[in-house]
Design a protein around this motif. Structure first.
Motif, PDB file in Angstrom:
ATOM      1  N   ALA A  26     -42.926 -17.826  53.034  1.00 48.18           N
ATOM      2  CA  ALA A  26     -42.811 -16.368  53.096  1.00 48.18           C
ATOM      3  C   ALA A  26     -43.754 -15.850  54.181  1.00 48.18           C
ATOM      4  CB  ALA A  26     -43.176 -15.767  51.746  1.00 48.18           C
ATOM      5  N   ARG A  27     -43.424 -14.717  54.737  1.00 47.92           N
ATOM      6  CA  ARG A  27     -44.201 -14.179  55.863  1.00 47.92           C
ATOM      7  C   ARG A  27     -45.684 -14.037  55.547  1.00 47.92           C
ATOM      8  NH1 ARG A  27     -43.279 -12.423  60.790  1.00 47.92           N
ATOM      9  NH2 ARG A  27     -44.478 -10.721  61.652  1.00 47.92           N
ATOM     10  N   GLY A  28     -46.038 -13.718  54.333  1.00 53.47           N
ATOM     11  CA  GLY A  28     -47.441 -13.534  53.976  1.00 53.47           C
ATOM     12  C   GLY A  28     -48.131 -14.776  53.448  1.00 53.47           C
ATOM     13  N   HIS A  29     -47.445 -15.923  53.491  1.00 52.05           N
ATOM     14  CA  HIS A  29     -48.010 -17.146  52.911  1.00 52.05           C
ATOM     15  C   HIS A  29     -49.214 -17.652  53.708  1.00 52.05           C
ATOM     16  CE1 HIS A  29     -48.194 -20.890  50.713  1.00 52.05           C
ATOM     17  NE2 HIS A  29     -48.284 -21.514  51.871  1.00 52.05           N
ATOM     18  N   ILE A  30     -50.257 -18.010  52.975  1.00 54.63           N
ATOM     19  CA  ILE A  30     -51.455 -18.613  53.571  1.00 54.63           C
ATOM     20  C   ILE A  30     -51.584 -20.021  53.006  1.00 54.63           C
ATOM     21  CG2 ILE A  30     -53.971 -18.518  53.712  1.00 54.63           C
ATOM     22  CD1 ILE A  30     -53.718 -15.476  53.599  1.00 54.63           C
ATOM     23  N   GLU A  31     -51.662 -20.998  53.885  1.00 52.76           N
ATOM     24  CA  GLU A  31     -51.801 -22.407  53.489  1.00 52.76           C
ATOM     25  C   GLU A  31     -53.261 -22.813  53.677  1.00 52.76           C
ATOM     26  OE1 GLU A  31     -50.143 -25.934  51.998  1.00 52.76           O
ATOM     27  OE2 GLU A  31     -49.195 -23.994  52.233  1.00 52.76           O
ATOM     28  N   ARG A  32     -53.806 -23.462  52.685  1.00 53.97           N
ATOM     29  CA  ARG A  32     -55.184 -23.927  52.767  1.00 53.97           C
ATOM     30  C   ARG A  32     -55.186 -25.393  53.225  1.00 53.97           C
ATOM     31  NH1 ARG A  32     -54.851 -19.856  49.686  1.00 53.97           N
ATOM     32  NH2 ARG A  32     -56.525 -18.417  49.224  1.00 53.97           N
ATOM     33  N   LEU A  33     -55.887 -25.643  54.326  1.00 57.95           N
ATOM     34  CA  LEU A  33     -55.967 -26.984  54.907  1.00 57.95           C
ATOM     35  C   LEU A  33     -57.381 -27.524  54.771  1.00 57.95           C
ATOM     36  CD1 LEU A  33     -54.116 -26.392  58.275  1.00 57.95           C
ATOM     37  CD2 LEU A  33     -53.237 -27.628  56.304  1.00 57.95           C
ATOM     38  N   LEU A  34     -57.488 -28.820  54.565  1.00 61.95           N
ATOM     39  CA  LEU A  34     -58.782 -29.483  54.532  1.00 61.95           C
ATOM     40  C   LEU A  34     -58.997 -30.120  55.904  1.00 61.95           C
ATOM     41  CD1 LEU A  34     -61.050 -29.905  52.512  1.00 61.95           C
ATOM     42  CD2 LEU A  34     -60.042 -32.111  51.950  1.00 61.95           C
ATOM     43  N   VAL A  35     -59.970 -29.609  56.654  1.00 60.80           N
ATOM     44  CA  VAL A  35     -60.268 -30.093  58.007  1.00 60.80           C
ATOM     45  C   VAL A  35     -61.721 -30.514  58.044  1.00 60.80           C
ATOM     46  CG1 VAL A  35     -60.329 -29.508  60.452  1.00 60.80           C
ATOM     47  CG2 VAL A  35     -58.562 -28.519  58.987  1.00 60.80           C
ATOM     48  N   ASP A  36     -61.962 -31.781  58.314  1.00 59.56           N
ATOM     49  CA  ASP A  36     -63.321 -32.326  58.384  1.00 59.56           C
ATOM     50  C   ASP A  36     -64.143 -31.979  57.140  1.00 59.56           C
ATOM     51  OD1 ASP A  36     -62.815 -33.413  60.908  1.00 59.56           O
ATOM     52  OD2 ASP A  36     -63.434 -31.564  61.926  1.00 59.56           O
ATOM     53  N   GLY A  37     -63.501 -32.085  55.988  1.00 56.02           N
ATOM     54  CA  GLY A  37     -64.185 -31.844  54.729  1.00 56.02           C
ATOM     55  C   GLY A  37     -64.355 -30.386  54.357  1.00 56.02           C
ATOM     56  N   HIS A  40     -59.891 -24.586  55.197  1.00 54.36           N
ATOM     57  CA  HIS A  40     -59.582 -23.505  56.129  1.00 54.36           C
ATOM     58  C   HIS A  40     -58.271 -22.873  55.716  1.00 54.36           C
ATOM     59  CE1 HIS A  40     -62.651 -24.526  59.174  1.00 54.36           C
ATOM     60  NE2 HIS A  40     -62.438 -25.762  58.756  1.00 54.36           N
ATOM     61  N   GLU A  41     -58.164 -21.570  55.910  1.00 50.34           N
ATOM     62  CA  GLU A  41     -56.922 -20.871  55.632  1.00 50.34           C
ATOM     63  C   GLU A  41     -56.119 -20.753  56.917  1.00 50.34           C
ATOM     64  OE1 GLU A  41     -57.844 -17.115  53.851  1.00 50.34           O
ATOM     65  OE2 GLU A  41     -58.207 -18.038  51.894  1.00 50.34           O
ATOM     66  N   HIS A  42     -54.821 -21.050  56.810  1.00 53.12           N
ATOM     67  CA  HIS A  42     -53.928 -20.912  57.958  1.00 53.12           C
ATOM     68  C   HIS A  42     -52.812 -19.958  57.553  1.00 53.12           C
ATOM     69  CE1 HIS A  42     -51.982 -22.031  61.691  1.00 53.12           C
ATOM     70  NE2 HIS A  42     -50.853 -22.048  61.021  1.00 53.12           N
ATOM     71  N   ARG A  43     -52.610 -18.929  58.331  1.00 56.85           N
ATOM     72  CA  ARG A  43     -51.565 -17.945  58.042  1.00 56.85           C
ATOM     73  C   ARG A  43     -50.208 -18.531  58.435  1.00 56.85           C
ATOM     74  NH1 ARG A  43     -53.845 -13.107  56.757  1.00 56.85           N
ATOM     75  NH2 ARG A  43     -56.038 -12.922  57.243  1.00 56.85           N
ATOM     76  N   LEU A  44     -49.736 -19.429  57.589  1.00 53.55           N
ATOM     77  CA  LEU A  44     -48.525 -20.194  57.891  1.00 53.55           C
ATOM     78  C   LEU A  44     -47.298 -19.308  57.992  1.00 53.55           C
ATOM     79  CD1 LEU A  44     -47.170 -22.912  58.360  1.00 53.55           C
ATOM     80  CD2 LEU A  44     -46.973 -23.159  55.888  1.00 53.55           C
ATOM     81  N   GLY A  45     -47.162 -18.333  57.121  1.00 52.44           N
ATOM     82  CA  GLY A  45     -45.981 -17.470  57.153  1.00 52.44           C
ATOM     83  C   GLY A  45     -45.839 -16.732  58.472  1.00 52.44           C
ATOM     84  N   ILE A  46     -46.928 -16.170  58.956  1.00 51.21           N
ATOM     85  CA  ILE A  46     -46.925 -15.462  60.244  1.00 51.21           C
ATOM     86  C   ILE A  46     -46.649 -16.444  61.379  1.00 51.21           C
ATOM     87  CG2 ILE A  46     -48.364 -14.182  61.883  1.00 51.21           C
ATOM     88  CD1 ILE A  46     -47.534 -12.480  59.534  1.00 51.21           C
ATOM     89  N   TRP A  47     -47.329 -17.594  61.350  1.00 49.21           N
ATOM     90  CA  TRP A  47     -47.135 -18.607  62.396  1.00 49.21           C
ATOM     91  C   TRP A  47     -45.675 -19.048  62.454  1.00 49.21           C
ATOM     92  CZ3 TRP A  47     -45.402 -23.650  62.163  1.00 49.21           C
ATOM     93  CH2 TRP A  47     -45.550 -24.404  63.321  1.00 49.21           C
ATOM     94  N   TYR A  48     -45.094 -19.296  61.283  1.00 48.65           N
ATOM     95  CA  TYR A  48     -43.703 -19.750  61.199  1.00 48.65           C
ATOM     96  C   TYR A  48     -42.757 -18.686  61.767  1.00 48.65           C
ATOM     97  CZ  TYR A  48     -39.513 -21.843  59.103  1.00 48.65           C
ATOM     98  OH  TYR A  48     -38.292 -22.416  58.901  1.00 48.65           O
ATOM     99  N   ALA A  49     -42.944 -17.432  61.354  1.00 48.20           N
ATOM    100  CA  ALA A  49     -42.088 -16.349  61.830  1.00 48.20           C
ATOM    101  C   ALA A  49     -42.217 -16.163  63.342  1.00 48.20           C
ATOM    102  CB  ALA A  49     -42.433 -15.055  61.098  1.00 48.20           C
TER     103      ALA A  49
END
Length: 74
Positions: A26-37, A40-49
């Motif tokens: 969804a446009r407002g979806h935020i995916e949480r990624l584990l980077v170097d322990g 981080h939050e990534h605004r996946l919905g915006i990036w995808y759109a």
């Protein structure tokens, strides 16, 4: 490929693994990624759109990376 694009692909891969191939965030979806322990939050919905809207500017490697994740418009 640029670092922001690669982070987006990583976030989309994580989302796809959880939600299934072909699922679109969804446009407002935020995916949480584990980077170097660290988380981080990534605004996946915006990036995808945005990526979908600008798909004519993607290079072949970027299109392949998205297609490998089941993105049909890539």
């Amino acid at each position: 490929m640029s670092a922001p694009f690669l982070r987006g692909v990583e976030a989309l891969a994580q989302f796809t693994a959880r939600e299934g191939a072909g699922a679109a965030p969804a446009r407002g979806h935020i995916e949480r990624l584990l980077v170097d322990g660290e988380e981080h939050e990534h605004r996946l919905g915006i990036w995808y759109a945005n990526t979908k809207q600008r798909r004519d500017k993607l290079n072949p490697a970027q299109r392949t990376a998205l297609a490998d994740l089941g993105v049909t418009w890539a």
